[in-house]
Every structure is written in C-alpha cells, then in structure tokens.
Write a protein that holds these residues in place. Structure first.
Motif, PDB file in Angstrom:
ATOM      1  N   ALA A 117       0.829  -1.205   0.000  1.00 59.14           N
ATOM      2  CA  ALA A 117       0.000   0.000   0.000  1.00 59.14           C
ATOM      3  C   ALA A 117       0.866   1.259   0.000  1.00 59.14           C
ATOM      4  O   ALA A 117       0.566   2.232  -0.709  1.00 59.14           O
ATOM      5  CB  ALA A 117      -0.942  -0.006   1.206  1.00 59.14           C
ATOM      6  N   VAL A 118       1.946   1.240   0.758  1.00 56.96           N
ATOM      7  CA  VAL A 118       2.848   2.391   0.821  1.00 56.96           C
ATOM      8  C   VAL A 118       3.541   2.591  -0.525  1.00 56.96           C
ATOM      9  O   VAL A 118       3.665   3.721  -1.006  1.00 56.96           O
ATOM     10  CB  VAL A 118       3.864   2.219   1.975  1.00 56.96           C
ATOM     11  N   VAL A 119       3.987   1.519  -1.152  1.00 57.56           N
ATOM     12  CA  VAL A 119       4.634   1.617  -2.467  1.00 57.56           C
ATOM     13  C   VAL A 119       3.652   2.195  -3.486  1.00 57.56           C
ATOM     14  O   VAL A 119       4.007   3.070  -4.290  1.00 57.56           O
ATOM     15  CB  VAL A 119       5.167   0.242  -2.927  1.00 57.56           C
ATOM     16  N   SER A 120       2.411   1.745  -3.453  1.00 59.52           N
ATOM     17  CA  SER A 120       1.397   2.244  -4.373  1.00 59.52           C
ATOM     18  C   SER A 120       1.148   3.734  -4.154  1.00 59.52           C
ATOM     19  O   SER A 120       1.096   4.514  -5.116  1.00 59.52           O
ATOM     20  CB  SER A 120       0.093   1.453  -4.188  1.00 59.52           C
ATOM     21  N   GLU A 121       1.011   4.148  -2.886  1.00 60.96           N
ATOM     22  CA  GLU A 121       0.774   5.557  -2.589  1.00 60.96           C
ATOM     23  C   GLU A 121       1.968   6.418  -3.011  1.00 60.96           C
ATOM     24  O   GLU A 121       1.800   7.508  -3.560  1.00 60.96           O
ATOM     25  CB  GLU A 121       0.478   5.746  -1.099  1.00 60.96           C
ATOM     26  N   ALA A 122       3.195   5.935  -2.769  1.00 58.70           N
ATOM     27  CA  ALA A 122       4.387   6.688  -3.162  1.00 58.70           C
ATOM     28  C   ALA A 122       4.454   6.846  -4.676  1.00 58.70           C
ATOM     29  O   ALA A 122       4.785   7.917  -5.188  1.00 58.70           O
ATOM     30  CB  ALA A 122       5.646   5.995  -2.639  1.00 58.70           C
ATOM     31  N   ARG A 126       4.355  10.376  -6.726  1.00 57.59           N
ATOM     32  CA  ARG A 126       5.380  10.778  -7.704  1.00 57.59           C
ATOM     33  C   ARG A 126       4.745  11.135  -9.048  1.00 57.59           C
ATOM     34  O   ARG A 126       5.204  12.057  -9.723  1.00 57.59           O
ATOM     35  CB  ARG A 126       6.416   9.678  -7.865  1.00 57.59           C
ATOM     36  N   GLU A 127       3.693  10.424  -9.435  1.00 60.60           N
ATOM     37  CA  GLU A 127       2.974  10.782 -10.666  1.00 60.60           C
ATOM     38  C   GLU A 127       2.368  12.170 -10.535  1.00 60.60           C
ATOM     39  O   GLU A 127       2.406  12.960 -11.487  1.00 60.60           O
ATOM     40  CB  GLU A 127       1.884   9.748 -10.958  1.00 60.60           C
ATOM     41  N   GLN A 128       1.818  12.485  -9.375  1.00 59.53           N
ATOM     42  CA  GLN A 128       1.274  13.821  -9.136  1.00 59.53           C
ATOM     43  C   GLN A 128       2.382  14.871  -9.210  1.00 59.53           C
ATOM     44  O   GLN A 128       2.170  15.972  -9.742  1.00 59.53           O
ATOM     45  CB  GLN A 128       0.583  13.888  -7.779  1.00 59.53           C
ATOM     46  N   ALA A 129       3.568  14.536  -8.696  1.00 60.90           N
ATOM     47  CA  ALA A 129       4.699  15.471  -8.748  1.00 60.90           C
ATOM     48  C   ALA A 129       5.113  15.743 -10.192  1.00 60.90           C
ATOM     49  O   ALA A 129       5.435  16.877 -10.547  1.00 60.90           O
ATOM     50  CB  ALA A 129       5.875  14.908  -7.949  1.00 60.90           C
ATOM     51  N   ILE A 130       5.103  14.718 -11.015  1.00 58.58           N
ATOM     52  CA  ILE A 130       5.446  14.897 -12.432  1.00 58.58           C
ATOM     53  C   ILE A 130       4.437  15.819 -13.104  1.00 58.58           C
ATOM     54  O   ILE A 130       4.801  16.733 -13.856  1.00 58.58           O
ATOM     55  CB  ILE A 130       5.515  13.531 -13.147  1.00 58.58           C
ATOM     56  N   ALA A 141       5.577  20.347  -6.731  1.00 54.57           N
ATOM     57  CA  ALA A 141       6.241  19.122  -7.190  1.00 54.57           C
ATOM     58  C   ALA A 141       7.315  18.692  -6.199  1.00 54.57           C
ATOM     59  O   ALA A 141       7.439  17.500  -5.874  1.00 54.57           O
ATOM     60  CB  ALA A 141       6.855  19.341  -8.572  1.00 54.57           C
ATOM     61  N   ARG A 142       8.079  19.637  -5.671  1.00 56.32           N
ATOM     62  CA  ARG A 142       9.130  19.318  -4.694  1.00 56.32           C
ATOM     63  C   ARG A 142       8.519  18.748  -3.410  1.00 56.32           C
ATOM     64  O   ARG A 142       9.010  17.767  -2.858  1.00 56.32           O
ATOM     65  CB  ARG A 142       9.951  20.563  -4.383  1.00 56.32           C
ATOM     66  N   ARG A 143       7.423  19.364  -2.953  1.00 50.80           N
ATOM     67  CA  ARG A 143       6.757  18.850  -1.733  1.00 50.80           C
ATOM     68  C   ARG A 143       6.191  17.461  -1.961  1.00 50.80           C
ATOM     69  O   ARG A 143       6.277  16.593  -1.074  1.00 50.80           O
ATOM     70  CB  ARG A 143       5.648  19.810  -1.292  1.00 50.80           C
ATOM     71  N   LEU A 144       5.634  17.214  -3.133  1.00 54.97           N
ATOM     72  CA  LEU A 144       5.090  15.884  -3.431  1.00 54.97           C
ATOM     73  C   LEU A 144       6.201  14.833  -3.509  1.00 54.97           C
ATOM     74  O   LEU A 144       6.044  13.712  -2.996  1.00 54.97           O
ATOM     75  CB  LEU A 144       4.290  15.913  -4.733  1.00 54.97           C
ATOM     76  N   ARG A 145       7.324  15.186  -4.123  1.00 56.82           N
ATOM     77  CA  ARG A 145       8.456  14.245  -4.175  1.00 56.82           C
ATOM     78  C   ARG A 145       8.979  13.943  -2.775  1.00 56.82           C
ATOM     79  O   ARG A 145       9.298  12.801  -2.454  1.00 56.82           O
ATOM     80  CB  ARG A 145       9.580  14.786  -5.067  1.00 56.82           C
ATOM     81  N   HIS A 146       9.044  14.974  -1.938  1.00 61.67           N
ATOM     82  CA  HIS A 146       9.499  14.767  -0.557  1.00 61.67           C
ATOM     83  C   HIS A 146       8.523  13.862   0.198  1.00 61.67           C
ATOM     84  O   HIS A 146       8.951  12.969   0.936  1.00 61.67           O
ATOM     85  CB  HIS A 146       9.656  16.110   0.164  1.00 61.67           C
ATOM     86  N   ASP A 149       9.153  10.390  -0.847  1.00 58.91           N
ATOM     87  CA  ASP A 149      10.371   9.895  -0.210  1.00 58.91           C
ATOM     88  C   ASP A 149      10.114   9.504   1.241  1.00 58.91           C
ATOM     89  O   ASP A 149      10.656   8.509   1.735  1.00 58.91           O
ATOM     90  CB  ASP A 149      11.485  10.945  -0.273  1.00 58.91           C
ATOM     91  N   LEU A 150       9.279  10.272   1.933  1.00 55.23           N
ATOM     92  CA  LEU A 150       8.921   9.921   3.313  1.00 55.23           C
ATOM     93  C   LEU A 150       8.140   8.610   3.367  1.00 55.23           C
ATOM     94  O   LEU A 150       8.319   7.814   4.293  1.00 55.23           O
ATOM     95  CB  LEU A 150       8.110  11.043   3.963  1.00 55.23           C
ATOM     96  N   LEU A 151       7.298   8.398   2.386  1.00 54.95           N
ATOM     97  CA  LEU A 151       6.581   7.117   2.330  1.00 54.95           C
ATOM     98  C   LEU A 151       7.572   5.981   2.112  1.00 54.95           C
ATOM     99  O   LEU A 151       7.499   4.942   2.785  1.00 54.95           O
ATOM    100  CB  LEU A 151       5.531   7.143   1.217  1.00 54.95           C
ATOM    101  N   ASP A 152       8.513   6.172   1.199  1.00 52.62           N
ATOM    102  CA  ASP A 152       9.533   5.152   0.957  1.00 52.62           C
ATOM    103  C   ASP A 152      10.366   4.881   2.208  1.00 52.62           C
ATOM    104  O   ASP A 152      10.838   3.765   2.418  1.00 52.62           O
ATOM    105  CB  ASP A 152      10.463   5.571  -0.182  1.00 52.62           C
ATOM    106  N   ALA A 153      10.545   5.901   3.043  1.00 50.57           N
ATOM    107  CA  ALA A 153      11.336   5.744   4.263  1.00 50.57           C
ATOM    108  C   ALA A 153      10.682   4.783   5.251  1.00 50.57           C
ATOM    109  O   ALA A 153      11.343   4.277   6.155  1.00 50.57           O
ATOM    110  CB  ALA A 153      11.559   7.102   4.917  1.00 50.57           C
ATOM    111  N   ARG A 154       9.418   4.506   5.078  1.00 51.16           N
ATOM    112  CA  ARG A 154       8.715   3.549   5.947  1.00 51.16           C
ATOM    113  C   ARG A 154       9.000   2.106   5.540  1.00 51.16           C
ATOM    114  O   ARG A 154       8.670   1.179   6.279  1.00 51.16           O
ATOM    115  CB  ARG A 154       7.204   3.794   5.882  1.00 51.16           C
TER     116      ARG A 154
END
Length: 172
Positions: A117-122, A126-130, A141-146, A149-154
């Motif tokens: 679920a976290v991978v899917s949300e991340a 990222r698609e929204q950031a693009i 875009a920078r806030r969305l990428r960050h 990245d926080l989701l990936d950190a989980r």
C-alpha cells in the motif's frame, strides 16, 4: 542495547575533523551507517546514485543519536533531508526527516500488505509530482516528491521492522 544512556556527542565528533573526512576515518566494521541521499546530478541521471555515508555507529541507539546531532547542524534554509540508517548489508533499518534541529522518524510498515500500500501511494504521489512539474508548479512538485520519499522511508527491511518499531517506542 537501549538501556545504555545516550552520549551527548558521537565519538567521531570529538576528533575535530570536518564531517566530510569522518567517513574516511570511520571504522568500516561498525554495523550501522547514517546516510543521506546523493544529490550529484550525474549519479542521479545514470542511476548510480548511492547513499552518502555520514558516519558509522556500533548500535542503533548511537546511530539515532548521531542523526539528531547531524540534524542540529542543518539550517532551516536547507531543503528537508531524509536521513537513513542502514545495516552493514545496506538494508534499511530506520529513516526520518530532519525537522527544526531534530529528526522525525518514519514508523516502519508492519507487514507486506502495508508495504504494498505504501509503495502504491508513493508511486501515485510521484505521478502527481510529475504532473505538477509539467504545470510549472515546482514548489508543489518538490513537496510531493518529498512526501513520496517519506513514504519510501517507511519501507524498512523485513528483518528490522519489529526491532525498529520497538526502538521508536523506547525513544519516545
């Protein structure tokens, strides 16, 4: 391991060496590495970007304290950074974002379903950031990428999930 009191400063900080040289002299046998992302454009574009090791520690508690000490040196004008603690095999043990001289640790996922679920949300973030970048909304875009990245950190390695969760409970 966690019943030991935190030191006020990691041992390598007492050397007086600049932080960039600490990695050179750090004991490569220590099991925990405090890292941050590599931002070198060439490495990022080639897909060869490796985390930059800031310092190595003998215990997770020392690595967590080292992350806090490192976060105190980051100025508010700097972009938010994610610090990660990796084991000697390069597996993610714990990660968090620097915030006002501290570290906001990301709670690890508890199981494979939550990880998916976290991978899917991340990925969606990222698609929204693009899309935001295409609309010239660079701050968004920078806030969305960050956030992605926080989701990936989980996504702590399954070997470390329970241990990292317990470490965060003890640290709280």
């Amino acid at each position: 391991m966690f019943d030991l009191p935190f030191q006020t400063q990691p041992e390598t900080q007492k050397t007086g060496l600049p932080p960039s040289l600490l990695t050179v002299f750090a004991d490569q046998d220590l099991p925990f590495a405090l890292t941050t992302a590599c931002h070198a454009p060439a490495a990022l574009m080639s897909g060869q970007a490796q985390p930059k090791v800031l310092e190595r520690f003998a215990t997770l508690a020392e690595a967590m304290q080292g992350a806090i000490v490192h976060a105190e040196d980051i100025t508010p004008e700097d972009a938010p950074r994610i610090l990660a603690i990796l084991d000697r095999e390069g597996r993610l043990v714990l990660a968090g974002a620097t915030n006002d001289g501290g570290v906001a640790w990301c709670h690890p996922v508890s199981d494979a379903a939550e990880a998916r679920a976290v991978v899917s949300e991340a990925s969606q973030t990222r698609e929204q950031a693009i899309r935001a970048a295409k609309w010239h909304e660079h701050c968004l875009a920078r806030r969305l990428r960050h956030h992605a990245d926080l989701l990936d950190a989980r996504l702590v390695d399954p070997l470390w999930r329970a241990f990292a969760s317990r470490a965060l409970q003890i640290a709280a």
